[in-house]
Scaffold this active site. Structure first.
Site, mmCIF file in Angstrom:
data_model
loop_
_atom_site.group_PDB
_atom_site.id
_atom_site.type_symbol
_atom_site.label_atom_id
_atom_site.label_comp_id
_atom_site.label_asym_id
_atom_site.label_seq_id
_atom_site.Cartn_x
_atom_site.Cartn_y
_atom_site.Cartn_z
ATOM 1 N N PHE A 206 0.857 -1.205 0.000
ATOM 2 C CA PHE A 206 0.000 0.000 0.000
ATOM 3 C C PHE A 206 0.881 1.239 0.000
ATOM 4 O O PHE A 206 1.891 1.298 0.687
ATOM 5 C CB PHE A 206 -0.999 0.004 1.170
ATOM 6 N N HIS A 207 0.488 2.203 -0.819
ATOM 7 C CA HIS A 207 1.271 3.443 -0.906
ATOM 8 C C HIS A 207 0.458 4.607 -1.469
ATOM 9 O O HIS A 207 1.003 5.685 -1.720
ATOM 10 C CB HIS A 207 2.498 3.226 -1.799
ATOM 11 N N ARG A 208 -0.861 4.406 -1.717
ATOM 12 C CA ARG A 208 -1.663 5.502 -2.274
ATOM 13 C C ARG A 208 -1.712 6.669 -1.294
ATOM 14 O O ARG A 208 -1.870 6.459 -0.080
ATOM 15 C CB ARG A 208 -3.107 5.057 -2.548
#
Ligand code: UDP
Length: 361
Positions: A206-208
């Site tokens: 996850f990195h949004r």
């Protein structure tokens, strides 16, 4: 017949673009009448977010390295435009080729368009319909000024027709997803990461921005993942932006039950995918790769650009609510590993792109 080669300047900057370009640059190199020049904006610059991909996938070394990173969106895009414009003025290409939805994509498309150089956009027509995402703005504007729009699916074509705002004379080509080409081509070369792995595990990334920039959502997500660890170990290659945000909220990575590891190269990622029991992610690329590798996916967002995967039950949108995530993980772990519908082309998208461009002169 014109004896001059068609000169393409390709703009790359971020990890998923290196993977897409590995498929397309290889196909372009098969055409003797095409000359490709690569600009690396520097948006991603750590070795394991950039150079490793060029080495592993035998991408041509970029002709120009702009080394622009670590700035807010406006400054980043502006500085990139300036650097790209100067190269375009020297190189005078016939086409500028951009991928996806990053600030490098937007900077490349804008710089080219203002110099009246035609733009080819790979992954055109994708929409989340969430304009709070910086990527959505980049996609919409890039499509709006592109001359060749390479769409991965009929849904993406429909989005472009619905908007009805393409430049005069532009052309839409449905080619499928170049990431499918990449996963087919590189799967036989997958390699185990150096870290030891549990027998069964969930692969998570996850990195949004919307998940990591808001401390409350980030904490909620980390708490949800901690709960999931009670069902199966969670292995999570940690994006540098996510690491920074976790440090910002004082999260102790070393004490977490989540198995955080450094970002891995694409060949290791394919191994992690193929040996996983399930994928959890907010990455666009990984949602599709899960399906290409015969894995179900729980998406840590409320919407997706790759809606066909949800329509066919291969992916589900859990958002960031811990209870919902738990339920969706349980549901997807129980789902039969059957993926009968072939989506996003047949793994020859890059050839279609190269052939289309080769025929433009
Ligand atoms: N990926 C990788 N190593 C990692 C994490 C991801 O090679 O440690 C690959 C992943 O397999 C996919 C791509 O990077 O092909 C996705 O990139 P990212 O999630 O950064 O971007 P997005 O798809 O969200 O635009």
């Amino acid at each position: 017949m014109n004896s001059q080669p068609i000169k393409i300047v390709t703009i790359l900057g971020a990890r998923p673009q290196f993977i897409k370009a590995a498929a397309v640059s290889n196909a372009l190199s098969q055409h003797p009448n095409i000359q490709e020049i690569i600009i690396h904006t520097g948006q991603h610059f750590d070795r394991n977010m950039s150079q490793l991909f060029f080495e592993e996938m035998h991408l041509p070394v970029p002709n120009y390295q702009l080394d622009i990173h670590g700035l807010p969106h406006g400054a980043l895009t502006g500085r990139m435009m300036e650097g790209i414009e100067s190269v375009l003025l020297d190189e005078k290409p016939d086409w500028v080729l951009v991928y996806g939805d990053t600030d490098s994509t937007l900077a490349g498309a804008l710089a080219a368009r203002k110099l009246h150089i035609p733009v080819a956009h790979v992954e055109a027509g994708l929409r989340s319909f969430n304009e709070a995402m910086p990527e959505e703005i980049n996609r919409i504007v890039t499509d709006r000024i592109s001359d060749l729009l390479f769409c991965p699916s009929e849904t993406s074509v429909k989005h472009l027709h619905d908007e009805g705002r393409l430049p005069k004379g532009s052309r839409i080509v449905v080619c499928g997803d170049v990431m499918k080409d990449a996963s087919k081509r590189f799967s036989p070369l997958m390699k185990a990461p150096s870290t030891s792995l549990p027998d069964r595990y969930i692969l998570c990334t996850f990195h949004r921005t919307e998940n990591i920039d808001n401390p409350q959502i980030l904490r909620q997500l980390l708490s949800a993942l901690k709960q999931v660890c009670e069902t199966l170990p969670v292995v999570c290659p940690l994006h540098p932006h996510t690491r920074k945000s976790m440090e910002g909220i004082g999260y102790a990575v070393s004490e977490s039950p989540i198995r955080f590891i450094d970002p891995v190269g694409y060949l290791e990622m394919l191994y992690l995918l193929s040996h996983s029991s399930l994928v959890m992610t907010d990455s666009g690329g990984l949602q599709k790769e899960a399906y290409y590798m015969g894995k179900h996916c729980v998406t840590l967002r409320n919407e997706t650009e790759w809606t066909e995967l949800v329509d066919h039950g291969y992916n589900c949108l859990a958002g960031t609510d811990p209870e919902r995530i738990q339920q969706d993980v349980a549901k997807m772990l129980d789902a039969p590993a059957e993926f009968p519908v072939e989506l996003y082309g047949d793994g020859h998208a890059a050839e279609i792109i190269a052939r289309t461009i080769a025929r433009t002169i």
